[in-house]
Scaffold this active site. Structure first.
Site, PDB file in Angstrom:
ATOM      1  CE  LYS A   9      57.805  50.343  41.692  1.00  0.00           C
ATOM      2  NZ  LYS A   9      58.732  50.970  40.737  1.00  0.00           N
ATOM      3  N   GLY A  12      54.594  51.762  36.285  1.00  0.00           N
ATOM      4  CA  GLY A  12      53.435  52.048  35.458  1.00  0.00           C
ATOM      5  C   GLY A  12      53.644  51.741  33.991  1.00  0.00           C
ATOM      6  N   GLY A  44      53.965  56.385  37.161  1.00  0.00           N
ATOM      7  CA  GLY A  44      54.593  57.647  36.781  1.00  0.00           C
ATOM      8  C   GLY A  44      54.319  58.097  35.354  1.00  0.00           C
ATOM      9  CG  ASP A 161      61.023  51.692  43.954  1.00  0.00           C
ATOM     10  OD1 ASP A 161      60.598  50.669  43.403  1.00  0.00           O
ATOM     11  OD2 ASP A 161      61.707  52.545  43.365  1.00  0.00           O
ATOM     12  CE  LYS A 216      64.414  49.845  37.093  1.00  0.00           C
ATOM     13  NZ  LYS A 216      64.606  51.089  36.349  1.00  0.00           N
TER      14      LYS A 216
END
Length: 254
Positions: A9, A12, A44, A161, A216
Site C-alpha cells: 500500500k 498518493g 489524498g 489502508d 498508521k
C-alpha cells in the site's frame, strides 16, 4: 509451494516524488522474480489539490473524508484516473507490465456504504480473487485504486489502508504499508523492529506515537488482526527485499 503475494500500500504522496516511485517500482521488479506483487494506492494529496482548485468544500468527520455523491466524479477521476495511471506509467518506466484496476473490477471486492453522514464512503469486503490470481500468474503487476462500488452500482470512496487489507485477505498476502517514514520510532528516534498492541498503547500514552503515525499503527493493528499475520510499516525509499528480510521497517503483530 509458491510464496504468498506481497501487497504493497502506497499513499498518493509517492506520485509527487518521481525518484522514490521509480526506485520503489524497480525494487518491486526484483521481488516479482520470485513472488507476485500487488500495489494498492490512495491519493489524498491529489484529491485535496483538486478540491481546492474547484472550490469544493473538504470536510472530515473522525478523520474520514465526507464524500457527497456529486463529488465522486472528481474523486474517482483523481484516484482511478490520474493517480492510477501515473503509477502505472512509473511501473512501465521501471520495466514492468502494470494493469490499472479499481476495487470494483472483476468482482474482487464488494463494498457497501459506511454511514450516510459520510456520503459515498464505503466499507470493503473480500469477494473474488480470480482476476488478481489470473493477472499475477502472468507476471503482470496489478495497480489497484481505492474506488469501489455498491451492489447497486453506486461509486464509493474507500480508505486506502482498508482497501489494501482486503486485497491482502483476498490473496492471503503479506501486507506492507509504505509511506515517507521508515517505520515507528521510539523516544530516542530509533527504529523499533517489532510492536504489539500493548506496546503501541504504551507509546501512545507516552506521547511517542502521535498524529499521522497513530493513524498508521491503528491501520496496521487492524490489518494484522484481520489477516492473522504481522503487517509492516516501512519507507517506500527502502528496498522491498530489505523490508521482507526484516532489516528495516516496523512489524506490527496481531
Amino acid at each position: 509451494m509458491s510464496l504468498s503475494p506481497i501487497v504493497i500500500k502506497v499513499g498518493g504522496a509517492l506520485l509527487e516524488d518521481e525518484q522514490a516511485a521509480l526506485s520503489l517500482l524497480t525494487s518491486v521488479g526484483e521481488v516479482m522474480k520470485t513472488r507476485p506483487v500487488i500495489i494498492v494506492h490512495g491519493g489524498g494529496p491529489l484529491v485535496e489539490t483538486l478540491m481546492a482548485a474547484l472550490n469544493l468544500p473538504s470536510q472530515k468527520i473522525d478523520g474520514l473524508r465526507v464524500t457527497p455523491d456529486e463529488h465522486m466524479p472528481y474523486i474517482c477521476g483523481t484516484l482511478a484516473g490520474s493517480a492510477n495511471k501515473s503509477l502505472c506509467a512509473f511501473a512501465i518506466r521501471s520495466g514492468l507490465t502494470p494493469v490499472g484496476l479499481s476495487l470494483l473490477d472483476g468482482g474482487m471486492v464488494s463494498c457497501e456504504p459506511l454511514d450516510e453522514k459520510y456520503g459515498a464512503v464505503g466499507v470493503p469486503a473480500a469477494n473474488d480473487p480470480t482476476l488478481l490470481k489470473s493477472l499475477t500468474s502472468q507476471s503482470l503487476l496489478p495497480v489497484v485504486s481505492s474506488i469501489g462500488s455498491s451492489d447497486s452500482g453506486r461509486l464509493l470512496n474507500i480508505n486506502a489502508d482498508q482497501a489494501a487489507t482486503v486485497i491482502a485477505q483476498l490473496v492471503d498476502g503479506e501486507l506492507l504499508l509504505l509511506s515517507n517514514v521508515k517505520g515507528v520510532l521510539d523516544g530516542n528516534k530509533q527504529l523499533i523492529a517489532e510492536l504489539n498492541q500493548q506496546q503501541i498503547d504504551s507509546l501512545v500514552d507516552d506521547g511517542v506515537i502521535t498524529d499521522g503515525m497513530k493513524v498508521k499503527t491503528d491501520a496496521a493493528l487492524l490489518a494484522a488482526a484481520s489477516l492473522g499475520r504481522p503487517v509492516t510499516i516501512a519507507s517506500w525509499d527502502a528496498n522491498i527485499n530489505t523490508i521482507l528480510n526484516k532489516d528495516t521497517g516496523t512489524r506490527v503483530a496481531p
